[in-house]
Design an enzyme around this catalytic site. Structure first.
Site, PDB file in Angstrom:
ATOM      1  CE  LYS A 189      -4.008   1.962   2.117  1.00 16.01           C
ATOM      2  NZ  LYS A 189      -4.894   1.835   3.878  1.00 16.01           N
ATOM      3  CB  SER A 235      -8.044   3.645   2.941  1.00 18.36           C
ATOM      4  OG  SER A 235      -7.042   3.115   3.486  1.00 18.36           O
ATOM      5  CB  SER A 249      -8.696   1.042   5.770  1.00 20.61           C
ATOM      6  OG  SER A 249      -8.623   2.503   5.197  1.00 20.61           O
TER       7      SER A 249
HETATM    8  N1  GLN Z   1     -13.173   4.791   6.032  1.00 17.99           N
HETATM    9  C1  GLN Z   1     -12.553   4.943   7.166  1.00 17.99           C
HETATM   10  C2  GLN Z   1     -12.045   6.194   7.213  1.00 17.99           C
HETATM   11  O1  GLN Z   1     -12.413   7.247   5.582  1.00 17.99           O
HETATM   12  C3  GLN Z   1     -11.564   4.136   7.734  1.00 17.99           C
HETATM   13  C4  GLN Z   1      -9.862   4.285   7.091  1.00 17.99           C
HETATM   14  C5  GLN Z   1      -9.224   3.275   7.551  1.00 17.99           C
HETATM   15  O2  GLN Z   1      -9.136   3.008   8.231  1.00 17.99           O
HETATM   16  N2  GLN Z   1      -7.494   4.113   7.052  1.00 17.99           N
HETATM   17  O3  GLN Z   1     -11.587   7.743   8.056  1.00 17.99           O
END
Ligand code: GLN
Length: 493
Positions: free
Chosen positions: A78, A158, A182
């Site tokens: 990532k 994400s 995410s």
């Molecule tokens: N969807 C969540 C956010 O937008 C989690 C994102 C994540 O875990 N990095 O913050």
């Protein structure tokens, strides 16, 4: 797609050691799959040539008997992990031109174990999002499509590049980070497995910070065993991260049984929320049956502050983000925009206005607001208190059971663009994943079935602190009983 790209990590390890194929052949097949998958927009930076070179070195190490456990295994990283000499973007324009001179702890460990990176995978900008649509490098398209439809779906977020690349057989496994879901949500959307370990298991050193008290690295892979194999290489104490846990890393993969005799699994009643897919509710009950079949006792438990988790997260995470992102000022690295005749303050403003996308700006505004002198007590401090109550709920539930079983996300994947206009609808994706993040607990999504459109759905296992072994075993028990997720038709070729 050649046979080599569909294999499990364990089968790749065996094939490399028996000489059934070489690392150069294995990595070469994955590079070819990655080139063919460019329409999915999986990678922000490709490192295919370096991967081929590393594969030839892996073949020599295998022949010499000096190879690490993951020698020759093709993976993706990532693009939130700093990688020495390889551009690192966090999917943001603000990091334009940033090439780290150092390697994150987690990716250094993977390298030391012999894993070979094909490149830096797309993600939501600074990992803020649930659909990989906030990336400054464009959205990732899921390899998965609904039955009889060619509408483009999101891969989740994400870690959307990670989930899509693993599901599309472009890499065997990928690193992810999980701040509020995410790793788990994109894994569920793409019909693969994903684990976020206990907060502190994996060092955050060299991972671009979003919300430091929540950020945790983990793995996305096509099986529970493969998740365990990768996590063993990634986890471990690092004195450079003050929240790193100095705890031994068990040999999770070798200990996996899927046998849950003597274990109690709790079903939190508050997770039965409005707007949940009807099929998902049935699948959740089916999951409990599978765990019972594996020997577990099923009990109902209560997590009374579940409804407060999402509002709490969307105060704490933006607050920490607004502080972490203050460092992007155009001075030290990345983008610099200097308006003609402008002052230092003008440069800060112009750089940040040009560098950050709308979702990141929204989070910075919310975070700055909840931390401001007049509102700190009403929002940030209150959220910290509620966070403690949420953690206490879990501790009390774990007095009655060893593990929790819940859905991973309220629905399957949605079409690209479907939720962009409404940030709250997007945030609701995280309703089942955020509570365990606030409590720092290990949690995993495992493929369990499909919705009425044939799209993958995941079930989530949550464990006590440091009980990744229990989480992995319960996920394995579900994996042994659930229908195997279909390999996506490679329509992008
Ligand atoms: N969807 C969540 C956010 O937008 C989690 C994102 C994540 O875990 N990095 O913050």
């Amino acid at each position: 797609m050649s046979d080599l790209t569909g294999m499990s990590v364990a089968a790749m390890q065996a094939g490399l050691r028996s000489g059934a194929f070489s690392a150069a052949e294995l990595v070469g097949a994955h590079v070819a799959a990655a080139e063919a998958a460019r329409p999915l927009n999986l990678f922000i930076t490709e490192t295919f040539e370096a991967a081929m070179e590393a594969a030839r070195a892996a073949d020599q190490a295998l022949a010499a008997g000096t190879a690490g456990p993951l020698a020759g295994i093709p993976i993706g990283i990532k693009d939130l992990f700093a990688t020495r000499g390889v551009r690192t973007t966090a999917a943001s324009r603000i990091l334009d031109g940033f090439t780290p001179t150092y390697e994150s702890h987690v990716t250094a460990r993977l390298q030391a174990a012999g894993a070979i990176s094909l490149g830096k995978l797309n993600l939501d900008e600074f990992a803020m999002g649930s659909s990989n649509e906030t990336s400054a490098f464009g959205p990732v398209v899921s390899p998965i499509r609904a039955a009889g439809s060619d509408a483009a779906l999101v891969p989740g977020g994400s870690s959307g590049g990670s989930s899509a690349a693993v599901a599309a057989r472009v890499v065997a496994a990928a690193t992810g980070t999980d701040t509020g879901g995410s790793i788990r949500q994109p894994a569920a959307f793409c019909g693969i497995a994903g684990i976020k370990p206990t907060y502190g298991r994996c060092s955050r050193w060299g991972i671009i910070a979003f919300a430091s008290s929540l950020d945790q690295a983990g793995v996305l892979a096509r099986s529970v065993t493969d998740c365990a194999l990768l996590l063993e290489a990634m986890a471990g104490f690092d004195p450079r991260d003050s929240t790193s846990l100095d705890a031994p890393v068990p040999a999770w993969s070798a200990a996996l049984t899927g046998d849950l005799r003597g274990r109690r699994v709790g079903i939190p009643r508050e997770y039965r929320v409005d707007g949940m897919d009807a099929g998902l509710d049935r699948l959740w009950q089916q999951g409990a049956e599978w765990l019972r079949d594996a020997g577990a006792e099923i009990v109902e438990v209560s997590l009374p502050h579940t409804a407060q988790a999402l509002p709490t997260y969307y105060i704490v995470a933006p607050a920490e983000a607004s502080s972490n992102l203050a460092r992007y000022d155009g001075v030290r690295y990345g983008l610099r925009v200097v308006p003609d005749g402008g002052s230092l303050a003008d440069m800060y403003e112009a750089t940040r206005a040009a560098g950050f996308g709308p979702e990141v700006r929204r989070r910075i505004m919310i975070g700055t607001y909840v931390l401001s002198a007049g509102y700190y007590d009403a929002y940030y401090l209150k959220a910290q208190k509620v966070r403690a109550l949420i953690a206490r709920d879990f501790a009390e539930a774990f007095a009655r059971c060893d593990l929790l079983l819940t859905p991973t996300a309220p629905t399957g994947a949605f079409p690209l663009g479907a939720r962009n206009a409404d940030p709250i609808a997007m945030y609701l994706n995280d309703v089942f994943t955020v509570p365990s993040s606030l409590a720092g607990l290990p949690a995993m999504s495992v493929p369990a079935g499909t919705d009425s459109a044939g799209l993958p759905l995941g079930l989530q296992l949550i464990g006590r602190p440091l009980d990744e072994a229990g989480v992995l075993d319960a996920a394995r028990a579900i994996e042994q009983r659930a229908p195997a997720p279909a390999t996506p038709e490679p329509w992008w070729r």
